[in-house]
Design an enzyme around this catalytic site. Structure first.
Site, mmCIF file in Angstrom:
data_model
loop_
_atom_site.group_PDB
_atom_site.id
_atom_site.type_symbol
_atom_site.label_atom_id
_atom_site.label_comp_id
_atom_site.label_asym_id
_atom_site.label_seq_id
_atom_site.Cartn_x
_atom_site.Cartn_y
_atom_site.Cartn_z
ATOM 1 N N LYS A 1 7.937 14.907 11.757
ATOM 2 C CA LYS A 1 6.474 14.915 11.879
ATOM 3 C C LYS A 1 6.037 16.279 12.372
ATOM 4 O O LYS A 1 6.799 16.973 13.037
ATOM 5 C CB LYS A 1 6.031 13.861 12.900
ATOM 6 C CG LYS A 1 4.594 13.441 12.759
ATOM 7 C CD LYS A 1 4.464 12.330 11.746
ATOM 8 C CE LYS A 1 3.069 11.828 11.579
ATOM 9 N NZ LYS A 1 3.059 10.562 10.846
ATOM 10 N N GLY B 1 -11.223 6.419 8.662
ATOM 11 C CA GLY B 1 -10.671 7.590 7.977
ATOM 12 C C GLY B 1 -10.149 7.155 6.619
ATOM 13 O O GLY B 1 -10.494 6.066 6.124
HETATM 14 N N1 GLU Z 1 1.511 10.450 7.584
HETATM 15 C C1 GLU Z 1 1.911 9.314 6.822
HETATM 16 C C2 GLU Z 1 2.694 8.363 7.692
HETATM 17 O O1 GLU Z 1 2.540 8.334 8.890
HETATM 18 C C3 GLU Z 1 2.587 9.670 5.522
HETATM 19 C C4 GLU Z 1 3.839 10.481 5.653
HETATM 20 C C5 GLU Z 1 4.369 10.996 4.322
HETATM 21 O O2 GLU Z 1 3.782 10.726 3.299
HETATM 22 O O3 GLU Z 1 5.387 11.691 4.376
HETATM 23 O O4 GLU Z 1 3.416 7.551 7.206
#
Ligand code: GLU
Length: 406
Positions: free
Chosen positions: A103, A216
């Protein structure tokens, strides 16, 4: 104050008590492979230079390249990013995709930046991290307050630096920049598929009264999709507050209202409510779709929903989890319920690498099959160990990681 990473580790301790995975695996998952902090100097429109703090946490890549979004938020800090990266490890494992977890983020209130400043900041993040990222190393994506346009700037910056033209270094790009059909609505739609797979087991009626916290991309898409399928959205909120109308809220009209007035409040026939009030209203299904730690030991006792579907990451603290479990309110966990986004990201990555373009129908059919399969397995794991769906999902994920580690 709830520390998201402490909460994540409490969940890990809990699953280790339910099932023996051996100390090695649990020890490996107690910290990320690496966490990186960067400073990003950005030339502002008034010619001053401002330094922003950015992050990338690469948590675990047993199952494949690190995968996970980039969050822009004024309260984002390393512990939050670590927690979100840990949950990505489990999310990808539960989904059955060959990806690990990571992340990223920047501490910034992006609404206060001009478009040019936002672009320079996003390109700056990529410049500082391009050597650790890559289609087979670490593949970011959007998260809170990051958009397909931001992904495209970053992909372009990566191409300039490395010469890689596949676009597979980052997912969630818009269609014209090599994104996948259906990626934009995949998290909300995925949540709906998971809900359908669980509906009977949750004891919910065919047509539900639903409350959504968050307006959102995820919250408003989910609200629209559930409404299109005959469910009634009786309350919805954004960070400033929410609205309530027992006969149902028209989400398309509400989108226009927010565009015109900048807020959800004072919407036709609806009552203004606070976010705290929204969480305590009676309904069939409560969908937290905004931020971490909204259901805590301070309010979980007052929740009157029959079931909860987590489209946000980490919306329920471990203490709230215990309270809801004791009250008999089932929680369909984030690492399953919101995994539609990363699954569609994986499809995008695959299309980029193979230079293919799949139809929306194909994307959604594959997504549905994968989520139905994961839902079924999680429900079995929970039943076998007489535990919550969250712990069922953790068991499934850890079993898969352990098997690959061997
Ligand atoms: N941010 C999204 C999540 O928390 C998507 C992550 C992604 O597509 O890699 O799952």
């Amino acid at each position: 104050m709830n520390n998201a990473f402490e909460n994540a580790m409490t969940q890990l301790d809990k699953v280790a008590k339910i099932k023996n995975f051996g100390d090695g695996l649990i020890a490996c998952l107690r910290q990320p492979d690496r966490d990186i902090r960067i400073s990003i100097p950005v030339k502002m429109d008034d010619s001053s230079i401002k330094i922003f703090e950015g992050y990338r946490v690469e948590y675990n890549n047993t199952l494949g390249p690190y995968k996970g979004g980039i969050r822009y938020h004024s309260e984002t800090e390393i512990n939050e990013v670590k927690a979100l990266a840990f949950w990505m490890v489990l999310k990808c494992a539960v989904a059955g995709i060959p990806m690990g977890g990571g992340k990223g983020g920047i501490t910034v209130d992006s609404k206060k930046l001009s478009k040019g400043e936002l672009e320079r900041l996003s390109r700056g993040w990529m410049q500082k991290l391009s050597d650790i990222l890559g289609p087979h190393k670490d593949v970011p994506a959007p998260d809170l307050n990051t958009t397909p346009e931001i992904m495209a700037w970053m992909a372009d910056e990566y191409e300039k630096i490395t010469g890689d033209k596949t676009g597979a270094v980052i997912t969630g790009k818009s269609l014209k920049d090599g994104g996948s059909e259906g990626r934009d609505t995949a998290t909300g739609l995925g949540g709906f598929y998971v809900f359908e797979a669980f509906r009977k087991e949750l004891g919910l009626p065919e047509k539900c009264k639903i409350i959504v916290q968050g307006f959102g991309n995820v919250g408003n898409n989910a609200a629209q999709i559930f409404a299109e399928h005959g469910h009634t959205i009786i309350a919805i909120s954004d960070s400033k507050g929410g609205i309530y109308n027992l006969s149902g809220i028209d989400i398309e009209k509400l989108l226009k209202h927010k565009k015109n007035t900048g807020a959800l409040s004072s919407f036709m026939d609806s009552k203004n409510i606070t976010n705290e009030e929204l969480l305590k209203l009676p309904c069939d299904l409560l969908i937290p779709a905004a931020y971490e730690n909204v259901l805590t030991d301070a309010n979980a006792n007052k929740v009157k929903a029959k079931a909860i579907l987590e489209l946000a990451n980490g919306p329920t603290t471990p203490k709230a989890d215990e309270i809801l479990f004791t009250k008999g309110i089932p929680v369909v966990p984030d690492i399953l319920a919101n995994s539609g986004g990363v699954i569609a990201s994986y499809f995008e990555w695959e299309q980029n690498l193979k230079n293919e373009h799949w139809s929306k129908k194909e994307v959604f059919e594959k997504l549905k099959i994968m989520l139905e399969d994961a839902s079924k397995k999680i429900s079995e794991k929970a039943r076998e160990s007489k535990t919550s769906f969250r712990m069922g999902a953790f068991i499934l994920a850890l079993e898969r990681i352990k098997e690959k580690m061997k």
